[in-house]
Design a protein around this motif. Structure first.
Motif, short mmCIF file in Angstrom:
data_model
loop_
_atom_site.label_atom_id
_atom_site.label_comp_id
_atom_site.label_asym_id
_atom_site.label_seq_id
_atom_site.Cartn_x
_atom_site.Cartn_y
_atom_site.Cartn_z
N GLY A 38 15.15 -8.13 -6.49
CA GLY A 38 15.65 -7.31 -7.58
C GLY A 38 14.60 -6.89 -8.67
O GLY A 38 14.90 -6.47 -9.43
N GLY A 39 13.51 -6.83 -7.87
CA GLY A 39 12.17 -6.35 -8.93
C GLY A 39 11.94 -4.98 -8.87
O GLY A 39 11.53 -4.46 -10.07
N ALA A 40 12.19 -4.45 -7.97
CA ALA A 40 12.13 -2.55 -7.76
C ALA A 40 12.66 -2.53 -6.47
O ALA A 40 13.04 -3.02 -5.53
N GLU A 41 12.93 -1.08 -6.35
CA GLU A 41 13.65 -0.39 -5.22
C GLU A 41 12.42 0.33 -4.45
O GLU A 41 11.65 1.16 -5.18
N PHE A 42 12.37 0.34 -3.22
CA PHE A 42 11.30 1.28 -2.55
C PHE A 42 12.18 1.78 -1.13
O PHE A 42 13.27 1.43 -0.89
N GLN B 219 6.13 -2.64 -12.62
CA GLN B 219 7.21 -3.72 -12.60
C GLN B 219 7.01 -4.46 -11.20
O GLN B 219 7.32 -5.55 -11.23
N ALA B 220 6.80 -3.83 -10.29
CA ALA B 220 6.79 -4.43 -8.93
C ALA B 220 5.64 -5.31 -8.94
O ALA B 220 5.72 -6.46 -8.42
N ARG B 221 4.33 -4.71 -9.35
CA ARG B 221 3.25 -5.78 -9.42
C ARG B 221 3.47 -7.24 -10.20
O ARG B 221 3.04 -8.30 -9.75
N ARG B 222 4.12 -6.69 -11.34
CA ARG B 222 4.39 -8.09 -12.44
C ARG B 222 5.34 -9.19 -11.54
O ARG B 222 5.20 -10.19 -11.98
N LYS C 48 5.10 -16.56 7.74
CA LYS C 48 5.33 -15.37 6.79
C LYS C 48 4.18 -15.49 5.88
O LYS C 48 4.02 -16.24 4.82
N ILE C 49 3.46 -14.18 5.96
CA ILE C 49 2.41 -14.00 4.99
C ILE C 49 2.34 -12.54 4.40
O ILE C 49 2.36 -11.60 5.09
N GLY C 50 2.57 -12.68 3.16
CA GLY C 50 2.38 -11.30 2.50
C GLY C 50 0.99 -11.27 1.97
O GLY C 50 0.34 -12.13 1.79
N VAL C 51 0.86 -10.01 1.74
CA VAL C 51 -0.66 -9.67 1.18
C VAL C 51 -0.63 -8.96 -0.25
O VAL C 51 -0.11 -7.77 -0.40
N LEU C 52 -1.16 -9.34 -1.11
CA LEU C 52 -1.55 -8.66 -2.46
C LEU C 52 -2.86 -8.55 -2.73
O LEU C 52 -3.65 -9.43 -2.01
#
Length: 275
Positions: free
Chosen positions: A82-86, A138-141, A183-187
């Motif tokens: 629920g942090g943002a829409e893409f 917002q998405a990054r935070r 499951k690996i995400g990348v920032l």
């Protein structure tokens, strides 16, 4: 004031991870806030296009104050959280900021927008007000909180590579996630080539943790082979101690240990860490 007198003990202490001493007082220098700032968010349908855009921006001579990248895994988690829409086509997001004099910032903002669109961005937004900028952030935070909520544990890594190698390193992380069924995400602080692979896991699952260790072995071997480093920000500590020989030969490690013995002959400062 220029000063190259003697050894740079300030940097030595700052990089010692508590192994050489305890800092009891810090004097900092304040600088004025810049008069203008531009905040942009670019959505890409290809992670590779986003990484190539990062290289193009840095290669042009523009030095953003912020150049953050998030991949599809992270974007999907943020969306569900629920942090943002893409857009459903979003495979990567770049968050970019430049600041300075108003004329320069305006010109750099336009160039960055062009760089993104020319390299496949399906959507580019530029903040018109501080409220717009806050919305784009917002998405990054939200990212770390969203990712951390998905599994019992989240291992945050810190490999760093030259910016020109960013596309290759991102591909490698995607390959490792598939190879080891993780499951690996990348920032990424992409402007510095500093990646934060976020491994969503459960420390109680011994089989999965064995696969995590194998993935980390390959990831750091690849980062060093690309001319990168084990850590851009977080340091070595205990967790990455085993990787030190990948980046430093035995002589270099012994020199570091010798310096520690001078400062800490009784080994009471952060014992058991990488030195």
């Amino acid at each position: 004031m220029k000063n190259v007198s003697g050894f740079d003990l300030t940097r030595l202490m700052c990089g010692s991870e508590g192994t050489l001493g305890i800092i009891t007082q810090i004097i900092v220098r304040l600088v004025p806030l810049p008069p203008a700032k531009a905040t942009l968010q670019a959505i890409f349908s290809s992670l590779d296009d986003a990484a190539i855009t990062v290289s193009a921006i840095i290669g042009s001579g523009i030095v953003p104050t912020t150049l953050e990248l998030m991949d599809r895994v992270v974007l999907d988690v943020i969306r569900d959280y629920g942090g943002a829409e893409f857009s459903d086509k979003a495979d990567a997001l770049l968050l970019i900021e430049v600041d300075g004099e108003e004329v320069l910032v305006e010109e750099q903002g336009k160039r960055i927008e062009s760089f993104c669109k020319e390299r496949g961005a399906i959507e580019v937004q530029r903040a018109k007000t501080p409220q717009d900028a806050d919305r784009l952030w917002q998405a990054r935070r939200t990212a770390f909180g969203a990712v951390a909520s998905l599994r019992p544990n989240c291992i945050v890594e810190d490999a760093t590579v030259p910016v020109r190698k960013l596309p290759e390193m991102l591909k490698k992380i995607v390959e490792l996630a598939d190879k080891y069924q993780l499951k690996i995400g990348v920032l990424a602080h992409a402007g510095d080539g500093n990646l934060h692979p976020l491994i969503m896991t459960d420390l109680r699952d011994k089989d999965e943790m064995a696969r995590v260790d194998k993935a980390l072995d390959e990831m750091y071997e690849e980062a060093i082979a690309m001319g990168g480093t084990l850590s851009g920000e977080h340091g070595i500590g205990i967790a990455k101690d085993r990787f030190m020989p990948l980046q430093f030969n035995r002589s270099a490690i012994e020199i570091m240990r010798g310096i520690k013995r001078v400062f800490d002959p009784n080994n009471i400062l952060n014992p058991g860490s990488f030195l």
